[in-house]
Design a protein around this motif. Sequence first.
Motif, mmCIF file in Angstrom:
data_model
loop_
_atom_site.group_PDB
_atom_site.id
_atom_site.type_symbol
_atom_site.label_atom_id
_atom_site.label_comp_id
_atom_site.label_asym_id
_atom_site.label_seq_id
_atom_site.Cartn_x
_atom_site.Cartn_y
_atom_site.Cartn_z
ATOM 1 N N UNK A 74 -6.466 1.472 -10.198
ATOM 2 C CA UNK A 74 -6.446 0.396 -9.562
ATOM 3 C C UNK A 74 -5.346 0.537 -8.547
ATOM 4 N N UNK A 75 -4.134 1.225 -8.760
ATOM 5 C CA UNK A 75 -3.132 1.522 -7.960
ATOM 6 C C UNK A 75 -3.767 2.449 -6.791
ATOM 7 N N UNK A 117 0.819 -1.137 0.032
ATOM 8 C CA UNK A 117 -0.039 -0.061 0.135
ATOM 9 C C UNK A 117 0.835 1.190 0.080
ATOM 10 N N UNK A 118 1.978 1.153 0.894
ATOM 11 C CA UNK A 118 2.808 2.469 0.959
ATOM 12 C C UNK A 118 3.508 2.584 -0.359
ATOM 13 N N UNK A 119 4.059 1.435 -0.887
ATOM 14 C CA UNK A 119 4.484 1.592 -2.247
ATOM 15 C C UNK A 119 3.777 2.305 -3.420
ATOM 16 N N UNK A 120 2.340 1.817 -3.446
ATOM 17 C CA UNK A 120 1.466 2.335 -4.425
ATOM 18 C C UNK A 120 1.048 3.811 -4.144
ATOM 19 N N UNK A 121 1.062 4.134 -3.032
ATOM 20 C CA UNK A 121 1.162 5.806 -2.451
ATOM 21 C C UNK A 121 2.346 6.334 -3.130
ATOM 22 N N UNK A 124 -2.586 -15.002 0.943
ATOM 23 C CA UNK A 124 -1.510 -14.992 0.400
ATOM 24 C C UNK A 124 -1.450 -14.866 -1.024
ATOM 25 N N UNK A 125 -2.324 -15.874 -1.646
ATOM 26 C CA UNK A 125 -2.640 -15.937 -3.164
ATOM 27 C C UNK A 125 -3.009 -14.572 -3.729
ATOM 28 N N UNK A 126 -3.915 -14.006 -2.968
ATOM 29 C CA UNK A 126 -4.567 -12.600 -3.618
ATOM 30 C C UNK A 126 -3.305 -11.639 -3.652
ATOM 31 N N UNK A 127 -2.270 -11.644 -2.414
ATOM 32 C CA UNK A 127 -1.241 -10.681 -2.538
ATOM 33 C C UNK A 127 -0.440 -10.880 -3.664
ATOM 34 N N UNK A 128 0.028 -12.220 -4.018
ATOM 35 C CA UNK A 128 0.698 -12.379 -4.748
ATOM 36 C C UNK A 128 0.461 -11.970 -6.333
ATOM 37 N N UNK A 129 -0.955 -12.119 -6.445
ATOM 38 C CA UNK A 129 -1.658 -11.896 -7.871
ATOM 39 C C UNK A 129 -1.544 -10.313 -7.835
ATOM 40 N N UNK A 130 -1.863 -9.601 -6.997
ATOM 41 C CA UNK A 130 -1.892 -8.312 -6.930
ATOM 42 C C UNK A 130 -0.563 -7.774 -7.246
ATOM 43 N N UNK A 131 0.388 -8.264 -6.483
ATOM 44 C CA UNK A 131 1.791 -7.842 -6.635
ATOM 45 C C UNK A 131 2.167 -7.805 -8.052
ATOM 46 N N UNK A 132 2.125 -9.017 -8.775
ATOM 47 C CA UNK A 132 2.331 -9.389 -10.122
ATOM 48 C C UNK A 132 1.554 -8.358 -11.015
ATOM 49 N N UNK A 133 0.422 -8.092 -10.788
ATOM 50 C CA UNK A 133 -0.514 -6.956 -11.586
ATOM 51 C C UNK A 133 0.303 -5.550 -11.374
ATOM 52 N N UNK A 147 -5.373 1.734 -1.058
ATOM 53 C CA UNK A 147 -6.334 2.078 0.383
ATOM 54 C C UNK A 147 -7.007 0.816 0.818
ATOM 55 N N UNK A 148 -6.284 -0.284 0.306
ATOM 56 C CA UNK A 148 -6.865 -1.654 0.765
ATOM 57 C C UNK A 148 -7.117 -1.792 2.526
ATOM 58 N N UNK A 149 -7.783 -2.619 2.769
ATOM 59 C CA UNK A 149 -8.149 -2.930 4.132
ATOM 60 C C UNK A 149 -6.984 -3.951 4.280
ATOM 61 N N UNK A 150 -6.142 -3.998 5.428
ATOM 62 C CA UNK A 150 -5.260 -4.909 5.860
ATOM 63 C C UNK A 150 -5.843 -6.187 6.189
ATOM 64 N N UNK A 151 -5.436 -7.163 5.828
ATOM 65 C CA UNK A 151 -5.925 -8.601 6.258
ATOM 66 C C UNK A 151 -5.689 -8.833 7.758
ATOM 67 N N UNK A 152 -6.805 -9.641 8.284
ATOM 68 C CA UNK A 152 -6.975 -9.797 9.834
ATOM 69 C C UNK A 152 -5.899 -10.775 10.157
#
Length: 194
Positions: A143-144, A112-116, A161-170, A149-154
Amino acid sequence: MTLHSFSHLYSPLSEALQKLDALSDAAETHGILCGLLCLSPHPQADWERYYQRFLRYVLDDTNRLKADPRCQHLLQALQDYTESQLRSNELTFSLLLPDDHLPLVERVQALMNWCTGFLFGLHLEQPFATAQLDADMQAFLNDISAISQLALPSQDDNSDEADYMHVLEYVRMGVLTLYQQRYYQNPQNQSQME
């Protein structure tokens, strides 16, 4: 200093920035730098002015660097390494983020900080002319903004983890595409595509 991967740079840069009470962490710093490189992919023209603004934003007072040549060296190495990755035809570009063994919540916060930082870097000099981009790149920048502004996972689980890797690659591929589209718009650079 030769950088073999970003995993070797994240921790020392984080420590150096903290030591100088920097305004940005390592992930946001790399995001700003990538945004600036996408804004001005022909550094020979305006790069020194952009780089000084980058340093002022990250550190507030660039005189702090005089007291810590190691941080100055790390930031220069980050710029050199990032620029070479973005220009490479081997798709080696990666985001400067914490190692994968750290908790997911920490990695998502860094993303999130990277995208900001990336959005800030794009608009550092003046509002970035998104109307000149194709529809895919305009959607990517939207999308960036949403990712920043994503909500942090609880808690950590395999689906997050899979969602994170997908978003990171995107994000990685989107930044690479944006940089290369803007870089090769310059006729002087088009011969490098051949």
